[in-house]
Design an enzyme around this catalytic site. Sequence first.
Site, PDB file in Angstrom:
ATOM      1  N   GLY A  14      -7.227  21.045  44.643  1.00 18.44           N
ATOM      2  CA  GLY A  14      -6.217  22.203  44.497  1.00 18.44           C
ATOM      3  C   GLY A  14      -5.540  22.746  45.801  1.00 18.44           C
ATOM      4  N   SER A  15      -5.415  22.167  46.802  1.00 16.58           N
ATOM      5  CA  SER A  15      -4.569  22.684  47.888  1.00 16.58           C
ATOM      6  C   SER A  15      -3.171  23.162  47.376  1.00 16.58           C
ATOM      7  CB  SER A  15      -4.839  21.701  49.163  1.00 16.58           C
ATOM      8  OG  SER A  15      -3.715  20.777  49.146  1.00 16.58           O
ATOM      9  N   ASN A  16      -2.502  22.408  46.670  1.00 20.50           N
ATOM     10  CA  ASN A  16      -1.179  22.552  46.507  1.00 20.50           C
ATOM     11  C   ASN A  16      -1.102  23.761  45.494  1.00 20.50           C
ATOM     12  OD1 ASN A  16       1.130  20.790  47.403  1.00 20.50           O
ATOM     13  ND2 ASN A  16      -0.547  19.360  46.883  1.00 20.50           N
ATOM     14  N   ARG A  93      -4.288  12.456  35.288  1.00 22.20           N
ATOM     15  CA  ARG A  93      -4.215  11.688  33.849  1.00 22.20           C
ATOM     16  C   ARG A  93      -2.595  11.324  33.540  1.00 22.20           C
ATOM     17  NH1 ARG A  93      -8.948  12.322  31.223  1.00 22.20           N
ATOM     18  NH2 ARG A  93      -8.076  11.635  29.187  1.00 22.20           N
ATOM     19  N   ILE A  94      -2.595  10.268  32.850  1.00 18.27           N
ATOM     20  CA  ILE A  94      -1.338   9.970  32.287  1.00 18.27           C
ATOM     21  C   ILE A  94      -1.032  10.710  30.961  1.00 18.27           C
ATOM     22  CG2 ILE A  94       0.041   7.898  31.411  1.00 18.27           C
ATOM     23  CD1 ILE A  94      -1.826   6.225  33.588  1.00 18.27           C
ATOM     24  N   HIS A 111       4.344  14.373  44.549  1.00 15.32           N
ATOM     25  CA  HIS A 111       3.738  13.018  45.013  1.00 15.32           C
ATOM     26  C   HIS A 111       3.769  12.817  46.469  1.00 15.32           C
ATOM     27  CE1 HIS A 111       2.260   8.940  44.094  1.00 15.32           C
ATOM     28  NE2 HIS A 111       3.451   8.597  45.000  1.00 15.32           N
ATOM     29  N   ASP A 147       5.656   8.917  38.043  1.00 17.71           N
ATOM     30  CA  ASP A 147       6.246   9.417  39.356  1.00 17.71           C
ATOM     31  C   ASP A 147       7.574   8.795  39.249  1.00 17.71           C
ATOM     32  OD1 ASP A 147       3.768  10.419  40.006  1.00 17.71           O
ATOM     33  OD2 ASP A 147       3.279   8.385  40.728  1.00 17.71           O
TER      34      ASP A 147
HETATM   35  C1  GRF Z   1      -1.362  15.879  46.724  1.00 14.66           C
HETATM   36  O1  GRF Z   1      -1.300  15.003  47.723  1.00 14.66           O
HETATM   37  C2  GRF Z   1      -0.500  15.502  45.802  1.00 14.66           C
HETATM   38  O2  GRF Z   1       0.883  15.163  45.933  1.00 14.66           O
HETATM   39  C3  GRF Z   1      -1.098  14.463  44.766  1.00 14.66           C
HETATM   40  O3  GRF Z   1      -2.304  14.779  44.619  1.00 14.66           O
HETATM   41  C4  GRF Z   1      -2.677  15.398  45.973  1.00 14.66           C
HETATM   42  C5  GRF Z   1      -3.192  16.814  45.215  1.00 14.66           C
HETATM   43  O4  GRF Z   1      -3.990  17.399  46.182  1.00 14.66           O
HETATM   44  N1  GRF Z   1      -0.258  14.549  43.542  1.00 14.66           N
HETATM   45  P1  GRF Z   1      -4.348  18.908  46.164  1.00 14.66           P
HETATM   46  O5  GRF Z   1      -5.494  18.836  44.905  1.00 14.66           O
HETATM   47  O6  GRF Z   1      -3.229  19.773  45.679  1.00 14.66           O
HETATM   48  O7  GRF Z   1      -5.044  19.481  47.170  1.00 14.66           O
END
Ligand code: GRF
Length: 209
Positions: A14-16, A93-94, A111, A147
């Site tokens: 979950g860094s994003n 998950r798809i 992505h 994607d």
């Molecule tokens: C990221 O590289 C994102 O682009 C991809 O999965 C990864 C998730 O990383 N879809 P995080 O869980 O957000 O750290």
Amino acid sequence: MERLAVGVLASGRGSNLQALLDACAAPEFPARVAVVISDREHAVALERARAAGVEAVWVNPKDFVSRESFDQALVRELDKRGVGLVCHAGFMRILSPAYVQAFAGRALNIHPSLLPAFPGLHAQRQALQHGVRVAGATVHFVDEGMDTGPIVMQVAVPVLPGDTEDTLAARILVEEHRMYPAAVRMFAEGRLQIVGRRVAVTEPSEESR
Ligand code: GRF
């Protein structure tokens, strides 16, 4: 100003998600994270949500007989909280066509490649194996493919001699964390319009500048 309610779907660290939570912490940011949903009970993403005072929901795929019924549960959880935009952030998950249709034009994914190159799993490994000189990340609308949806933003990073999957992923991730909040802001400001395969982006208005 009513802030847009965002739901985040995440399976892992979950860094994003964290980048989105941090952006939403600014009072002038036009969106707020209303709920974080994971298919994994112990996803770090759920802990990050709780730490930020955001509702964290585990939807256990094993409780459902089919992908469709799992996806319907996701839609219910999101609708219940008035979510106007879903951000997929490492959600592994798809999703079924019914989910995609429920959130058509209202779901984004991030992505770690310059799509349409290297969709699917291990994008950074695919990029290294292919020998590309430039890698990057993409934010795109979710459609029924893997994607494949209309592209909102892309950022390129160099591939350096001696890069490993980890060093390349880290370089890309820095850009992901900038790009995802920027894309959410544009969506929340009503500046994104899907036109066929393209996304038209309008300039920010005076008051949102
Ligand atoms: C990221 O590289 C994102 O682009 C991809 O999965 C990864 C998730 O990383 N879809 P995080 O869980 O957000 O750290």
